[in-house]
Write a protein that holds these residues in place. Structure first.
Motif, mmCIF file in Angstrom:
data_model
loop_
_atom_site.group_PDB
_atom_site.id
_atom_site.type_symbol
_atom_site.label_atom_id
_atom_site.label_comp_id
_atom_site.label_asym_id
_atom_site.label_seq_id
_atom_site.Cartn_x
_atom_site.Cartn_y
_atom_site.Cartn_z
ATOM 1 N N TYR A 43 0.687 -1.163 -0.151
ATOM 2 C CA TYR A 43 0.251 -0.148 0.405
ATOM 3 C C TYR A 43 1.049 1.269 -0.077
ATOM 4 C CZ TYR A 43 -3.363 -3.108 1.378
ATOM 5 O OH TYR A 43 -4.684 -4.095 1.322
ATOM 6 N N LEU A 44 2.381 1.329 -1.300
ATOM 7 C CA LEU A 44 3.058 2.548 -0.623
ATOM 8 C C LEU A 44 2.361 3.448 -0.537
ATOM 9 C CD1 LEU A 44 5.655 3.338 0.146
ATOM 10 C CD2 LEU A 44 6.204 2.959 -2.617
ATOM 11 N N TYR A 45 1.837 3.724 -2.014
ATOM 12 C CA TYR A 45 1.218 5.330 -2.705
ATOM 13 C C TYR A 45 -0.211 5.018 -1.606
ATOM 14 C CZ TYR A 45 5.139 4.648 -6.279
ATOM 15 O OH TYR A 45 6.695 3.968 -6.643
ATOM 16 N N PRO A 46 -1.221 4.797 -1.163
ATOM 17 C CA PRO A 46 -1.804 5.785 -0.622
ATOM 18 C C PRO A 46 -1.399 5.501 1.105
ATOM 19 C CG PRO A 46 -2.416 3.542 -1.738
ATOM 20 C CD PRO A 46 -1.422 3.231 -1.850
ATOM 21 N N LEU A 47 -0.393 4.967 1.493
ATOM 22 C CA LEU A 47 -0.364 4.808 2.502
ATOM 23 C C LEU A 47 0.928 6.475 2.626
ATOM 24 C CD1 LEU A 47 0.126 3.687 4.889
ATOM 25 C CD2 LEU A 47 2.336 3.048 4.713
ATOM 26 N N VAL A 48 1.598 7.171 1.124
ATOM 27 C CA VAL A 48 2.301 8.358 1.441
ATOM 28 C C VAL A 48 1.335 8.983 1.180
ATOM 29 C CG1 VAL A 48 3.971 9.000 -0.333
ATOM 30 C CG2 VAL A 48 4.372 6.518 0.450
ATOM 31 N N ALA A 49 0.543 8.955 0.603
ATOM 32 C CA ALA A 49 -0.453 10.370 0.476
ATOM 33 C C ALA A 49 -1.085 10.342 2.108
ATOM 34 C CB ALA A 49 -1.851 9.468 -0.363
ATOM 35 N N LEU A 50 -1.449 9.517 2.726
ATOM 36 C CA LEU A 50 -1.900 9.647 4.064
ATOM 37 C C LEU A 50 -0.704 10.422 4.784
ATOM 38 C CD1 LEU A 50 -4.354 6.885 4.179
ATOM 39 C CD2 LEU A 50 -5.325 8.478 4.212
ATOM 40 N N LEU A 51 -0.399 9.929 5.179
ATOM 41 C CA LEU A 51 1.033 10.226 5.608
ATOM 42 C C LEU A 51 1.893 11.405 5.554
ATOM 43 C CD1 LEU A 51 2.999 7.159 6.397
ATOM 44 C CD2 LEU A 51 1.205 7.493 7.754
ATOM 45 N N THR A 52 1.766 12.118 4.374
ATOM 46 C CA THR A 52 1.982 13.614 3.588
ATOM 47 C C THR A 52 0.751 14.716 4.175
ATOM 48 O OG1 THR A 52 3.081 12.427 1.679
ATOM 49 C CG2 THR A 52 2.531 15.019 1.718
ATOM 50 N N ILE A 53 -0.085 14.391 4.126
ATOM 51 C CA ILE A 53 -1.848 14.881 4.706
ATOM 52 C C ILE A 53 -1.160 14.912 6.390
ATOM 53 C CG2 ILE A 53 -3.688 15.497 5.021
ATOM 54 C CD1 ILE A 53 -4.348 13.876 2.296
ATOM 55 N N CYS A 54 -1.019 13.591 6.619
ATOM 56 C CA CYS A 54 -0.625 13.743 8.052
ATOM 57 C C CYS A 54 0.309 14.612 8.512
ATOM 58 C CB CYS A 54 -0.448 12.682 9.155
ATOM 59 S SG CYS A 54 -2.442 10.995 8.605
ATOM 60 N N GLY A 55 1.686 14.452 7.922
ATOM 61 C CA GLY A 55 3.341 14.869 8.376
ATOM 62 C C GLY A 55 2.665 16.574 8.080
ATOM 63 N N ILE A 56 2.354 17.213 6.809
ATOM 64 C CA ILE A 56 1.650 18.399 6.646
ATOM 65 C C ILE A 56 0.901 19.298 7.436
ATOM 66 C CG2 ILE A 56 0.674 20.177 5.313
ATOM 67 C CD1 ILE A 56 1.420 18.547 2.643
ATOM 68 N N SER A 57 0.306 18.200 8.999
ATOM 69 C CA SER A 57 -1.117 19.047 9.169
ATOM 70 C C SER A 57 0.526 18.848 10.519
ATOM 71 C CB SER A 57 -2.187 17.969 9.578
ATOM 72 O OG SER A 57 -3.051 18.101 8.496
ATOM 73 N N ALA A 58 0.663 17.997 10.742
ATOM 74 C CA ALA A 58 1.699 18.054 11.756
ATOM 75 C C ALA A 58 2.720 19.150 11.822
ATOM 76 C CB ALA A 58 2.643 16.840 12.385
ATOM 77 N N ILE A 59 3.556 20.389 10.951
ATOM 78 C CA ILE A 59 4.363 20.741 10.752
ATOM 79 C C ILE A 59 3.855 21.976 11.210
ATOM 80 C CG2 ILE A 59 5.302 22.288 9.264
ATOM 81 C CD1 ILE A 59 6.291 19.408 7.337
ATOM 82 N N LEU A 60 2.280 22.195 10.467
ATOM 83 C CA LEU A 60 1.198 23.253 11.408
ATOM 84 C C LEU A 60 1.256 23.127 12.579
ATOM 85 C CD1 LEU A 60 -1.611 22.880 7.500
ATOM 86 C CD2 LEU A 60 0.765 25.251 8.257
ATOM 87 N N ILE A 61 0.856 22.343 13.202
ATOM 88 C CA ILE A 61 0.577 22.194 13.828
ATOM 89 C C ILE A 61 1.844 23.161 15.384
ATOM 90 C CG2 ILE A 61 1.001 21.073 16.801
ATOM 91 C CD1 ILE A 61 -0.952 18.967 14.736
ATOM 92 N N ILE A 62 3.255 22.665 14.542
ATOM 93 C CA ILE A 62 4.495 22.803 15.637
ATOM 94 C C ILE A 62 4.458 24.338 14.667
ATOM 95 C CG2 ILE A 62 7.323 22.798 15.160
ATOM 96 C CD1 ILE A 62 6.343 19.831 14.568
ATOM 97 N N TRP A 63 4.360 24.816 13.722
ATOM 98 C CA TRP A 63 4.038 26.381 13.384
ATOM 99 C C TRP A 63 3.803 27.244 14.148
ATOM 100 C CZ3 TRP A 63 7.051 29.645 10.033
ATOM 101 C CH2 TRP A 63 6.457 30.372 10.024
ATOM 102 N N GLU A 64 2.718 26.708 14.292
ATOM 103 C CA GLU A 64 1.529 27.612 15.601
ATOM 104 C C GLU A 64 2.257 26.929 16.430
ATOM 105 O OE1 GLU A 64 -1.106 29.195 14.020
ATOM 106 O OE2 GLU A 64 -1.244 28.197 12.696
ATOM 107 N N LEU A 65 2.655 25.987 17.028
ATOM 108 C CA LEU A 65 3.147 26.367 19.019
ATOM 109 C C LEU A 65 4.116 27.129 18.609
ATOM 110 C CD1 LEU A 65 3.572 22.247 19.235
ATOM 111 C CD2 LEU A 65 2.088 23.792 20.851
ATOM 112 N N ARG A 66 4.970 27.409 16.986
ATOM 113 C CA ARG A 66 6.682 28.466 17.354
ATOM 114 C C ARG A 66 5.622 29.863 17.404
ATOM 115 N NH1 ARG A 66 8.984 27.027 12.517
ATOM 116 N NH2 ARG A 66 11.091 29.143 13.043
#
Length: 148
Positions: A43-66
């Motif tokens: 399931y590499l490519y569906p997993l990459v798509a889901l985790l990319t959305i999660c990664g971007i969301s996590a980066i945005l959380i850290i941006w707001e924390l900063r």
């Protein structure tokens, strides 16, 4: 090193390393799937798509924390910008929880991904409550500033 400098350093490291990991997610997961977990390879490519959305969301959380951390360092933490940041963090947390739930339903269930659903659901709820508390504090502060 003071705790505030250490916290700022930690947030910066998490922010920039999160960007790198999100960008190189396919190249990180592909060898891992080949050597350790065949379901990732399947399931590499569906997993990459889901985790990319999660990664971007996590980066945005850290941006707001900063952003929140900067107001704390300047001793101006009870401002509407922090309320907005906390509400955004709640949304990003709910996105991660939802994406992990989708992963569990659509691809395959793991204990770690179920834990992530729970953790980010609680983080989203906590951020929403904290945003309400900060909103109330900002209102009280503005009232006090007007009476003085």
């Amino acid at each position: 090193m003071s705790i505030s400098k250490l916290t700022k350093l930690l947030l910066d490291v998490m922010f920039y390393s999160g960007i790198l990991v999100t960008i190189f997610l396919t190249w990180i997961l592909k060898p891992y799937g080949e050597h350790f977990d065949p379901s990732i390879k399947k399931y590499l490519y569906p997993l990459v798509a889901l985790l990319t959305i999660c990664g971007i969301s996590a980066i945005l959380i850290i941006w707001e924390l900063r952003k929140i951390f900067k107001t704390v360092l300047t001793d101006q933490c009870f401002v509407m910008e922090n309320v907005t940041s906390l509400n955004r963090m709640a949304i990003y947390s709910f996105v991660i929880a939802f994406m992990m739930l989708v992963r569990n339903v659509a691809l395959y269930i793991t204990l770690a991904s179920m834990s992530m659903v729970l953790v980010f659901l609680i983080a989203g709820l906590f951020s929403k409550v904290l945003a309400q508390v900060f909103h109330r504090a900002v209102s009280y502060k503005e009232e006090t500033d007007l009476t003085i």
